[in-house]
Design a protein around this motif. Structure first.
Motif: not given
Lengths: 291, 289
Positions: A167-195
């Motif tokens: 699923i792709m969702v759109r949010v405001s780019p100002s809401l994405i916090k800049r981090r070292k990595t934007h690829f996250h494998n979450l423990t719930c069994g899903a991965s997100v890419i916070l572009g």
């Protein structure tokens, strides 16, 4: 089945909210001092420096600029983005990245299927639409920024490439916090890419045997299991809920929201009142940690 | 509609979710409708208005009652006309004349549904038969376009008509037999419309082998055909249109209409409940606040 109709919600400022320093609205005078240089989001009128956008004033030495709160994506080199192919052109793809101009992805900036490294031939050019076609989603990195603000992307790492089921969702780019990595494998069994561009990709974490990264050129179109789907749907609602309440998106906030939402069935998260409760819990949790 | 393009992976994900698991990307089942926001009396210089926000779809409807000569074919009946305008804010495709074709399609569809004389008491809109009747002009502005547009428009139109206040007029005869119209000077003298028979539109979209209601823009992109049914509060169908290039079997049409009836009944009930509480609101400070 009942369908609830509500009156429009009023936006409430939460109690702990502190207004950022030097917040300006369009037309507000930033300074009357003529020593400063005019940066983005400002203009000079009668020796006064005036804001042209609503945002936060930033000062670097003598340069004053206003960083807008609500904006399209302004790319920087090294940003991780999620984008959608809009057009296939001469040796390049045009990609929608929620920016003012479409980004370009050169044929020479992608990994060919199979991973072989060589000069791109005329045959490769003819096969471009087989790699990526209009409507396809990709994750990529910003390689360079042109003088007009357009971006040039590359996917020359196995973690980037075409995106499969999810699923792709759109949010405001100002809401994405800049981090070292934007690829996250979450423990719930899903991965997100916070572009960084405000496009968020939610997908199932691939299992070990599926892992073989090929830049996504081989798509797995097998049905996703019911449980996985529920996880992804919940994650989608959580991310949209966070964005709706103007909360920064990063791994911790997403994980906390997911955990807090587990008291409710997935579909109930569409109810704004329930989402508000969930977000309140997350806010408290994050504040507690910060102190 | 303002369509978007999806990749193959995304489409597969949506289609499998609907056909296999009865679970959509936002956690809803195939036949569940989203909650929406509705506000009446938002535009002060109309006779009645409503704004509806269904997730990313937002429509504003204003109704203006104007007096004029009747249609010569129906001299003792008032009428209603629809005009749809797509804001270029909804999608850049609507800039200039981009939305005109779709707008004409929607206003025609609404016009056809409302043409039925059982819908509104058109006789009561007649002031002097053959000379002067009330015509209602429903202006619909699409502010945001995020899927399920037709349902949203029909709901907002019904709410705006409920909200409509028509000034009270009295007809009295002069000595020489000419009829004069007197508009009451008291702004609190008005008549309202009876909207209980008005239908709502329910769009049932086929995705893969299943069908859904209240589709999002992404789900609409996975669909080849849909049925738009006008359903009244009893669950009876007042009209229907099939849209899209795909074909449907008799079997699936039957199933889709059964769903449409049920959803339409629920929608009407929720809307009527809401309108009886908030529908005659006129106090709104405008929709920008």
């Amino acid at each position: 089945m009942a369908i609830f109709i509500t009156t429009p919600r009023k936006r409430h400022v939460c109690d702990e909210f502190t207004e950022p320093q030097r917040l300006v609205t369009p037309g507000a005078t930033i300074t009357a001092d003529s020593d400063f240089m005019r940066g983005h989001g400002t203009y000079m009128e009668e020796d006064e420096l005036i804001a042209s956008v609503a945002g936060v004033v930033e000062k670097v030495n003598k340069l004053i600029s206003v960083r807008p709160l609500k904006t399209r994506y302004n790319g920087e080199v090294g940003d991780v983005i999620v984008g959608r192919i809009q057009e296939v052109g001469q040796k390049r793809w045009k990609v929608d990245v929620n920016s003012r101009l479409n980004a370009i992805l050169m044929l020479s900036a992608v990994n060919l299927p199979g991973g072989e490294l060589r000069k791109r031939s005329a045959e490769d050019e003819l096969k471009m639409r087989q790699y990526l076609t209009e409507g396809d989603l990709i994750s990529a990195e910003v390689q360079s920024v042109f003088s007009d603000g357009a971006l040039s992307l590359h996917t020359r790492s196995l973690k980037y490439g075409k995106l499969g089921q999810g699923i792709m969702v759109r949010v405001s780019p100002s809401l994405i916090k800049r981090r070292k990595t934007h690829f996250h494998n979450l423990t719930c069994g899903a991965s997100v890419i916070l572009g960084n561009n405000g496009y968020v990709w939610i997908t199932r974490t691939p299992t070990e045997e599926e892992e073989a990264p090929d830049g996504g050129f081989v798509q797995n179109l097998q049905p996703v299991s019911d449980e996985d789907r529920r996880v992804l749907a919940r994650l989608r609602n959580c991310i949209l809920g966070l964005a709706d309440h103007r909360m920064m998106l990063y791994d911790t906030s997403v994980i906390y929201t997911y955990a807090a939402s587990e008291d409710y069935p997935v579909a109930d998260l569409l109810n704004p009142d329930i989402m508000k409760d969930v977000i309140l819990k997350v806010r408290q949790q994050l504040n507690q940690e910060a102190t | 509609m303002a369509s978007i393009q999806l990749g193959e992976g995304e489409k597969t994900f949506i289609i499998h979710g609907i056909c296999k698991d009865d679970l959509r990307s936002d956690g809803r089942t195939c036949l569940s409708y989203r909650n929406f926001e509705l506000e009446c009396g938002v535009v002060s210089n109309t006779s009645g208005s409503a704004r509806l926000k269904l997730s990313n779809t937002q429509v504003l409807v204003g109704v203006k009652a104007e007096m004029g000569p009747p249609n010569p074919l129906n001299p003792s009946r008032g009428g209603i006309e629809f005009f749809v305008d797509f804001s270029a804010n909804a999608s850049p495709k609507f800039a200039g004349r981009g939305g005109d074709e779709l707008a004409a399609e929607i206003s025609n569809m609404l016009g056809l549904v409302y043409k039925n004389k059982k819908m509104l008491d058109y006789k009561s809109l007649c002031v002097i038969a053959g000379q002067c009747v009330w015509t209602l002009y429903a202006d619909i502005v699409v502010l945001e376009c995020g899927g399920n547009l037709l349902d949203a428009i029909a709901l907002a139109v019904k709410a705006a008509l409920y909200n409509t206040r028509i000034p009270l007029v009295t007809v009295h005869k002069d000595m020489d037999g000419t009829e004069d119209i007197d508009v009451s000077s008291n702004p609190h003298d008005f008549v309202t419309l009876d909207t209980k028979n008005l239908p709502v539109l329910v769009t049932v979209t086929t995705v893969g082998s299943g069908h859904i209601v209240d589709a999002t823009l992404e789900e609409e992109a996975c669909s080849m055909a849909c049925i738009v049914a006008a359903v009244n509060k009893e669950g009876a169908i007042d009209g229907m249109v099939k849209k899209g290039s795909g074909s449907l079997t008799i079997d699936s049409i039957y199933k889709m209409l059964t769903s449409a009836k049920q959803i339409g009944k629920d929608l009407n009930k929720s809307l009527d409940d809401f309108l009886s509480k908030k529908g005659s609101d006129m106090s709104s400070k405008g929709f920008l606040t």
